[in-house]
Design a protein around this motif. Structure first.
Motif, PDB file in Angstrom:
ATOM      1  N   VAL B  92     -11.175  87.172 -11.397  1.00 66.90           N
ATOM      2  CA  VAL B  92     -10.068  86.392 -10.831  1.00 66.90           C
ATOM      3  C   VAL B  92      -8.792  87.162 -11.076  1.00 66.90           C
ATOM      4  CG1 VAL B  92      -8.802  84.221 -10.954  1.00 66.90           C
ATOM      5  CG2 VAL B  92     -11.295  84.222 -11.159  1.00 66.90           C
ATOM      6  N   SER B  93      -8.028  87.367 -10.027  1.00 65.47           N
ATOM      7  CA  SER B  93      -6.807  88.155 -10.194  1.00 65.47           C
ATOM      8  C   SER B  93      -5.669  87.542  -9.394  1.00 65.47           C
ATOM      9  CB  SER B  93      -7.037  89.597  -9.736  1.00 65.47           C
ATOM     10  OG  SER B  93      -7.064  89.639  -8.323  1.00 65.47           O
ATOM     11  N   GLY B  94      -4.473  88.019  -9.713  1.00 64.98           N
ATOM     12  CA  GLY B  94      -3.301  87.593  -8.961  1.00 64.98           C
ATOM     13  C   GLY B  94      -3.035  86.102  -9.064  1.00 64.98           C
ATOM     14  N   ILE B  95      -3.218  85.568 -10.263  1.00 68.07           N
ATOM     15  CA  ILE B  95      -2.968  84.129 -10.430  1.00 68.07           C
ATOM     16  C   ILE B  95      -1.475  83.871 -10.255  1.00 68.07           C
ATOM     17  CG2 ILE B  95      -3.089  82.177 -12.027  1.00 68.07           C
ATOM     18  CD1 ILE B  95      -5.421  83.745 -13.421  1.00 68.07           C
ATOM     19  N   VAL B 105       0.877  71.238 -10.847  1.00 65.15           N
ATOM     20  CA  VAL B 105       1.125  72.659 -10.604  1.00 65.15           C
ATOM     21  C   VAL B 105       0.303  73.075  -9.396  1.00 65.15           C
ATOM     22  CG1 VAL B 105       0.861  74.984 -11.540  1.00 65.15           C
ATOM     23  CG2 VAL B 105       1.448  73.084 -13.059  1.00 65.15           C
ATOM     24  N   ARG B 106       0.967  73.765  -8.483  1.00 62.81           N
ATOM     25  CA  ARG B 106       0.231  74.404  -7.388  1.00 62.81           C
ATOM     26  C   ARG B 106      -0.025  75.848  -7.778  1.00 62.81           C
ATOM     27  NH1 ARG B 106      -2.072  71.769  -3.213  1.00 62.81           N
ATOM     28  NH2 ARG B 106      -0.995  69.804  -2.850  1.00 62.81           N
ATOM     29  N   ALA B 107      -1.246  76.283  -7.665  1.00 62.34           N
ATOM     30  CA  ALA B 107      -1.561  77.659  -8.054  1.00 62.34           C
ATOM     31  C   ALA B 107      -2.572  78.261  -7.083  1.00 62.34           C
ATOM     32  CB  ALA B 107      -2.119  77.695  -9.472  1.00 62.34           C
ATOM     33  N   GLU B 108      -2.486  79.578  -6.948  1.00 66.68           N
ATOM     34  CA  GLU B 108      -3.449  80.303  -6.119  1.00 66.68           C
ATOM     35  C   GLU B 108      -3.928  81.529  -6.880  1.00 66.68           C
ATOM     36  OE1 GLU B 108      -2.352  81.221  -2.121  1.00 66.68           O
ATOM     37  OE2 GLU B 108      -1.405  79.262  -1.782  1.00 66.68           O
ATOM     38  N   ALA B 109      -5.105  81.998  -6.532  1.00 66.13           N
ATOM     39  CA  ALA B 109      -5.636  83.230  -7.138  1.00 66.13           C
ATOM     40  C   ALA B 109      -6.682  83.821  -6.212  1.00 66.13           C
ATOM     41  CB  ALA B 109      -6.258  82.913  -8.501  1.00 66.13           C
ATOM     42  N   ASN B 110      -6.841  85.134  -6.297  1.00 66.46           N
ATOM     43  CA  ASN B 110      -7.972  85.773  -5.623  1.00 66.46           C
ATOM     44  C   ASN B 110      -9.182  85.712  -6.528  1.00 66.46           C
ATOM     45  OD1 ASN B 110      -6.475  86.579  -3.373  1.00 66.46           O
ATOM     46  ND2 ASN B 110      -5.830  88.459  -4.398  1.00 66.46           N
ATOM     47  N   ARG B 129     -10.135  83.160  -1.994  1.00 71.22           N
ATOM     48  CA  ARG B 129      -9.015  82.759  -2.842  1.00 71.22           C
ATOM     49  C   ARG B 129      -9.137  81.288  -3.199  1.00 71.22           C
ATOM     50  NH1 ARG B 129      -3.884  80.766   0.490  1.00 71.22           N
ATOM     51  NH2 ARG B 129      -4.930  80.394   2.466  1.00 71.22           N
ATOM     52  N   TYR B 130      -8.629  80.984  -4.366  1.00 71.82           N
ATOM     53  CA  TYR B 130      -8.519  79.596  -4.796  1.00 71.82           C
ATOM     54  C   TYR B 130      -7.142  79.082  -4.386  1.00 71.82           C
ATOM     55  CZ  TYR B 130     -12.352  80.504  -8.184  1.00 71.82           C
ATOM     56  OH  TYR B 130     -13.529  80.826  -8.792  1.00 71.82           O
ATOM     57  N   VAL B 131      -7.108  77.878  -3.879  1.00 74.91           N
ATOM     58  CA  VAL B 131      -5.841  77.180  -3.615  1.00 74.91           C
ATOM     59  C   VAL B 131      -5.956  75.849  -4.349  1.00 74.91           C
ATOM     60  CG1 VAL B 131      -4.277  76.273  -1.862  1.00 74.91           C
ATOM     61  CG2 VAL B 131      -5.703  78.275  -1.342  1.00 74.91           C
ATOM     62  N   ASP B 132      -5.214  75.701  -5.448  1.00 73.40           N
ATOM     63  CA  ASP B 132      -5.502  74.637  -6.405  1.00 73.40           C
ATOM     64  C   ASP B 132      -4.306  73.754  -6.688  1.00 73.40           C
ATOM     65  OD1 ASP B 132      -8.004  75.793  -6.580  1.00 73.40           O
ATOM     66  OD2 ASP B 132      -7.504  76.971  -8.367  1.00 73.40           O
ATOM     67  N   ARG B 133      -4.601  72.546  -7.109  1.00 70.83           N
ATOM     68  CA  ARG B 133      -3.593  71.650  -7.673  1.00 70.83           C
ATOM     69  C   ARG B 133      -4.076  71.272  -9.060  1.00 70.83           C
ATOM     70  NH1 ARG B 133      -1.931  66.243  -7.411  1.00 70.83           N
ATOM     71  NH2 ARG B 133      -3.851  65.642  -6.338  1.00 70.83           N
ATOM     72  N   ILE B 134      -3.216  71.497 -10.034  1.00 66.89           N
ATOM     73  CA  ILE B 134      -3.615  71.350 -11.438  1.00 66.89           C
ATOM     74  C   ILE B 134      -2.738  70.283 -12.079  1.00 66.89           C
ATOM     75  CG2 ILE B 134      -3.733  72.565 -13.662  1.00 66.89           C
ATOM     76  CD1 ILE B 134      -3.930  75.204 -11.912  1.00 66.89           C
ATOM     77  N   VAL B 135      -3.350  69.400 -12.835  1.00 62.90           N
ATOM     78  CA  VAL B 135      -2.575  68.362 -13.524  1.00 62.90           C
ATOM     79  C   VAL B 135      -2.955  68.331 -15.007  1.00 62.90           C
ATOM     80  CG1 VAL B 135      -2.381  66.912 -11.457  1.00 62.90           C
ATOM     81  CG2 VAL B 135      -4.289  66.555 -13.030  1.00 62.90           C
ATOM     82  N   ARG B 136      -2.052  67.727 -15.800  1.00 65.42           N
ATOM     83  CA  ARG B 136      -2.401  67.514 -17.201  1.00 65.42           C
ATOM     84  C   ARG B 136      -3.088  66.159 -17.288  1.00 65.42           C
ATOM     85  NH1 ARG B 136      -0.945  70.650 -21.085  1.00 65.42           N
ATOM     86  NH2 ARG B 136       0.904  71.441 -20.040  1.00 65.42           N
TER      87      ARG B 136
END
Ligand SMILES: [Fe+2]
Lengths: 418, 163
Positions: B92-95, B105-110, B129-136
């Protein structure tokens, strides 16, 4: 008609039994090339797509018939055309997009261009070019534009599904599909407008016929596929019917879901999971549709190139693209109907988790086909055995049979003359 | 998860990177039963061929709408789907944290997944690529949405384990 690199037919398959297929039938390069000619390029209709994929004039889809790249296109007058994807000039496979909309097909190499029906309409410098007041070059005076179009295929569509053939002498599509299978075809494709939901594509390292056989094999689903046997989607204690056309090449497997759970059909079946309960049952939120008229599943094998799936609320076409004796690509087109409610569309998409290259009841079909091919390669002199329900060929009112596979090989031997 | 002064907090970025590292480690070590814990209860997980994504077609190769469906997939993959076993290795790169909205949090990664079967060479299996939404959620970061859009549209036979 034997290819030179092929053994005499009598050595390949010496006895009349269609239930014992020599492994070499799945591995021999000469046989494979002959199959392309005799099944994919001659005497048969091959699947090229759904009308819904090319709804408007100029819309095109690039696809395959056997190993040949073709383009399905809706012409300006609304009719459908299929042309082969190589330029009449220097042979380039000019179309490199999977889908698009065009007014003309233009080969990038020398900009020869064709109308949507494949007629050659433009050749740069055809009349030559004037250099320092002198006309030079150009095509010979007898160059005939009409003689150098793209290869045009015969095209027929029935209720939204499009087939094409390189062979202009092939019988009409309806006659080709035959009266036995047609009612089951028209149960799914009754003329309603279709809506494409999306694609899945996989490359399966096995002979292309193995996928036809897989969907002519009602024996395995209640054994290999835990989800089918546990949840009653396909198993031996269901009311079922096996249908074939007069040639044995096309078939329909038809069945009705039952409640699942333990019973005669699960005794000794290793894949049955009595205590399996889903955490989220929406994947199997089946709602019967009026057009089913009873059966919950119909699987059609339309020889040689396509499978039509209705498994509860999931419907798809599965296109077989051979890539050599030991590998084929498998293109899934999931669809719904224009009058589906949003809830029904969501249901079809959820149930798609069961199908496709990662599906609960079809990822393992690709895996076992790969394992079959491994077995064929290691011992080409051996033969398969498909004798469940006897050694003959005919329709049945149950699923405890391999009759459809035998029907396929009766037909195959006739066409291949082996 | 506020971003002071419009800058994304360095600690948060490191925490997001740790999440991806832990996610990959879970899948690559074959600890599939821990995979659903990386998601919220009402999460969305979708594995989608890029052609469907680009053309706005809704079909996914895998489409799950709850942690329960993820648990069912783990059971399905390990207990019901017959397959030739394989290792997978995620690179996984380019987070990138691409935004912060409403406490998420909106995050993407290859990503690149290499598949290795016993007695076979390693091969590129799935990249995208991942296109993600991250929460606590309950004290740790979890994926509320994970969209895996893959370039490798022609799948090498089958996908059994999660990506
Ligand atoms: Fe199957």
């Amino acid at each position: 008609m034997n290819a030179p690199d092929r053994e005499p037919a009598s050595d390949l398959w010496p006895d009349p039994l269609v239930s014992r297929v020599p492994y070499r039938v799945y591995t021999d390069p000469g046989l494979y090339r002959e199959e392309l000619e005799r099944f994919f390029y001659r005497g048969h209709w091959c699947y090229v797509g759904l009308e819904a994929e090319v709804p408007n004039p100029g819309d095109f889809k690039r696809t395959m018939i056997g190993e040949r790249s073709v383009i399905l296109v809706r012409a300006e007058d609304g009719s459908l055309a299929v042309v082969e994807n190589h330029c009449a000039h220097r042979g380039a496979r000019f179309c490199q997009r999977e889908f698009g909309t065009a007014k003309r097909f233009v080969c990038p190499y020398h900009q020869w261009n064709y109308d949507l029906k494949g007629n050659l309409v433009g050749v740069p410098f055809r009349q030559g070019f004037v250099v320092e007041g002198r006309k030079v070059g150009g095509m010979p005076p007898d160059f005939d534009m009409k003689a150098h179009g793209l290869t045009r295929l015969r095209v027929q569509s029935h209720n939204g599904v499009v087939f094409a053939s390189f062979d202009h002498g092939v019988p009409d599509l309806r006659d080709y599909l035959g009266p036995e299978v047609m009612p089951w075809y028209e149960r799914v494709f009754d003329g309603r407008r279709l809506v494409v939901l999306g694609y899945s594509r996989q490359r399966i390292p096995g002979n292309w016929k193995l996928m036809q056989e897989n969907i002519k094999d009602p024996y395995h689903p209640g054994l290999l596929h835990t989800w089918f046997v546990t949840f009653g989607l396909w198993r031996a204690d269901q009311r079922s019917q096996m249908v074939l056309d007069a040639h044995g090449r096309h078939a329909a497997m038809i069945s009705r879901r039952n409640q699942g759970g333990e019973g005669e059909a699960t005794r000794g079946v290793a894949s049955f999971r009595q205590n399996m309960k889903l955490h989220d049952e929406r994947v199997l939120d089946v709602v019967p549709e009026p057009w089913w008229n009873g059966p919950t599943v119909t699987m059609l094998t339309l020889f040689p190139s396509v499978i039509v799936q209705q498994q509860v609320n999931s419907v798809s076409t599965r296109h077989i693209v051979p890539r050599g004796p030991g590998v084929f690509d498998f293109h899934w087109t999931h669809f719904g109907f224009a009058d589906d409610t949003p809830e029904m569309t969501r249901r079809r998409l959820r149930q798609a988790n069961l199908f496709g290259p990662a599906g609960y009841v079809s990822a393992d079909d690709g895996e076992v086909i790969e394992m079959q091919q491994q077995g064929f390669v290691q011992d080409p002199a051996a033969r398969t055995l498909s004798e469940l329900g006897g050694r003959d060929v005919g329709p049945t009112d149950h699923m405890v049979t391999e009759t459809l596979i035998r029907g396929l090989y009766r037909y195959w031997r006739g066409v291949m003359e082996v | 998860m506020d971003a002071p002064g419009g800058m994304i907090d360095v600690a948060l970025r490191l925490e997001v990177q740790d999440l991806y590292a832990a996610y990959s480690a879970c899948l690559d070590h074959g600890a599939l039963e821990e995979w659903p814990d990386f998601f919220t209860e009402d999460c969305v997980y979708r594995l989608v061929p890029r052609e469907n994504f680009d053309r706005g077609l809704p079909l996914a190769t895998l489409a799950f709408e709850s942690r329960g469906m993820l648990k069912d997939r783990v059971y399905g993959a390990t207990q019901t789907l017959f397959h030739q076993p394989y290792y997978q290795r995620h690179l996984v790169s380019g987070i990138r944290v691409t935004g912060i909205e409403g406490g998420a949090v909106r995050a993407e990664a290859n990503y690149l997944v290499v598949r290795t079967r016993k007695n076979e060479l390693s091969e590129v299996f799935n990249c995208g690529r991942y296109v993600d939404r991250i929460v606590r959620d309950a004290g740790r970061l979890r994926f509320a949405e994970k969209l895996c859009v893959f370039d490798s549209e022609l799948i090498p036979n089958s996908i059994i384990y999660p990506v």
